[in-house]
Design a protein around this motif. Structure first.
Motif, PDB file in Angstrom:
ATOM      1  N   GLU A   1     140.643  22.205  43.318  1.00 40.94           N
ATOM      2  CA  GLU A   1     140.161  23.120  44.349  1.00 40.94           C
ATOM      3  C   GLU A   1     139.084  22.453  45.205  1.00 40.94           C
ATOM      4  N   LEU A   2     138.203  21.686  44.572  1.00 38.76           N
ATOM      5  CA  LEU A   2     137.192  20.941  45.312  1.00 38.76           C
ATOM      6  C   LEU A   2     137.861  19.967  46.274  1.00 38.76           C
ATOM      7  N   ASN A   3     138.858  19.228  45.813  1.00 39.68           N
ATOM      8  CA  ASN A   3     139.575  18.281  46.656  1.00 39.68           C
ATOM      9  C   ASN A   3     140.234  18.997  47.831  1.00 39.68           C
ATOM     10  N   GLY A   4     140.816  20.154  47.591  1.00 44.27           N
ATOM     11  CA  GLY A   4     141.438  20.914  48.662  1.00 44.27           C
ATOM     12  C   GLY A   4     140.439  21.339  49.721  1.00 44.27           C
ATOM     13  N   GLN A   5     139.252  21.785  49.298  1.00 42.44           N
ATOM     14  CA  GLN A   5     138.213  22.200  50.246  1.00 42.44           C
ATOM     15  C   GLN A   5     137.674  21.000  51.030  1.00 42.44           C
ATOM     16  N   LEU A   6     137.495  19.867  50.351  1.00 42.36           N
ATOM     17  CA  LEU A   6     137.041  18.660  51.047  1.00 42.36           C
ATOM     18  C   LEU A   6     138.070  18.199  52.066  1.00 42.36           C
ATOM     19  N   LYS A   7     139.359  18.228  51.675  1.00 42.05           N
ATOM     20  CA  LYS A   7     140.429  17.834  52.580  1.00 42.05           C
ATOM     21  C   LYS A   7     140.438  18.714  53.828  1.00 42.05           C
ATOM     22  N   ALA A   8     140.315  20.022  53.634  1.00 46.25           N
ATOM     23  CA  ALA A   8     140.306  20.951  54.766  1.00 46.25           C
ATOM     24  C   ALA A   8     139.104  20.700  55.674  1.00 46.25           C
ATOM     25  N   LEU A   9     137.940  20.466  55.100  1.00 42.54           N
ATOM     26  CA  LEU A   9     136.725  20.200  55.881  1.00 42.54           C
ATOM     27  C   LEU A   9     136.876  18.921  56.698  1.00 42.54           C
ATOM     28  N   LEU A  10     137.374  17.856  56.077  1.00 39.93           N
ATOM     29  CA  LEU A  10     137.533  16.582  56.773  1.00 39.93           C
ATOM     30  C   LEU A  10     138.564  16.688  57.891  1.00 39.93           C
ATOM     31  N   ARG A  11     139.652  17.418  57.655  1.00 41.39           N
ATOM     32  CA  ARG A  11     140.667  17.612  58.700  1.00 41.39           C
ATOM     33  C   ARG A  11     140.080  18.360  59.894  1.00 41.39           C
TER      34      ARG A  11
END
Length: 62
Positions: free
Chosen positions: A14-24
């Motif tokens: 879930e952390l990785n998903g949130q980081l991915k969304a933020l970076l995108r």
């Protein structure tokens, strides 16, 4: 708008998903996301140093 403090994370995935969304979102807004970022969090939480580097895409990338 929901802030990062309002999002309950219960796993690294879930952390990785949130980081991915933020970076995108940042990338799509024209922000250069590559480099180092100091995350100072006050006395109640640890501080972090985050380093972001672009990597080559491979055939398995989404």
């Amino acid at each position: 708008m929901m802030t990062s403090e309002e999002i309950a994370l219960t796993s690294r995935e879930e952390l990785n998903g949130q980081l991915k969304a933020l970076l995108r979102r940042a990338y799509e807004s024209g922000i250069d996301v590559e480099g180092g970022f100091e995350c100072r969090n006050g006395a109640d939480h640890p501080d972090w140093d985050v380093i972001i580097t672009e990597v080559e895409k491979n055939e398995q990338s989404e």
